[in-house]
Design an enzyme around this catalytic site. Sequence first.
Site, short mmCIF file in Angstrom:
data_model
loop_
_atom_site.label_atom_id
_atom_site.label_comp_id
_atom_site.label_asym_id
_atom_site.label_seq_id
_atom_site.Cartn_x
_atom_site.Cartn_y
_atom_site.Cartn_z
N GLU A 189 1.11 3.92 1.86
CA GLU A 189 1.72 4.34 3.12
C GLU A 189 2.86 3.41 3.51
OE1 GLU A 189 -2.68 5.48 3.25
OE2 GLU A 189 -1.51 3.75 2.61
N HIS A 213 0.85 -1.19 0.00
CA HIS A 213 0.00 0.00 0.00
C HIS A 213 0.88 1.25 0.00
CE1 HIS A 213 -3.91 -1.94 1.76
NE2 HIS A 213 -3.32 -2.72 0.86
N CYS A 257 -2.25 -0.21 7.26
CA CYS A 257 -1.38 0.95 7.15
C CYS A 257 -1.39 1.78 8.43
CB CYS A 257 -1.78 1.80 5.95
SG CYS A 257 -1.44 0.97 4.38
N CYS A 260 -5.86 2.43 5.66
CA CYS A 260 -6.57 1.21 6.02
C CYS A 260 -6.04 0.71 7.36
CB CYS A 260 -6.37 0.16 4.92
SG CYS A 260 -4.73 -0.60 4.94
#
Length: 163
Positions: A62, A60, A93, A90
Amino acid sequence: MEEKMIKRQKLTFMREAIALANNNLQTLRGGPFGAVIVKDGKIIGRGSNAVTSENDPTAHAEIMAIRDACKNLGSFQLDDCEIYSSCEPCPMCLGAIYWARPSKLYFAASREDAAIAGFDDSYIYQQIPLEPLKRDLISEQIMSVEAKQVFSKWVAMDQKTPY
């Protein structure tokens, strides 16, 4: 005047995070997410979603930005750093962000906005607070005694890097 400059700087960093997300629409590298990490007014880490191109569900934006910034800092923590994310992180993250220990998180789109675009994390948020045996993911604890022994050895070690 300084307050105006700080606000302008924040907008500049968020624009960069959003630009990284937007760039993924052209490159098809992954989902429409981007993040930057800033220290002392400079971007020290960048990341965009690379889940599909790297076949990595943890890639992801991040997480990628945290990896980049930590590598560039030579540290596993992001002390005195700020994270700018194109979307509310999310659960995975958010956990990584807490572990990295930045001083602040800024995000643009909300988790509800992400859900409308097909990235709905509400199921995960509902599962996290449940006891392991009550989660939909079948979970069984085994060999806890042996695992606790490893923790005991860690606690007794003199040469370790706590985090």
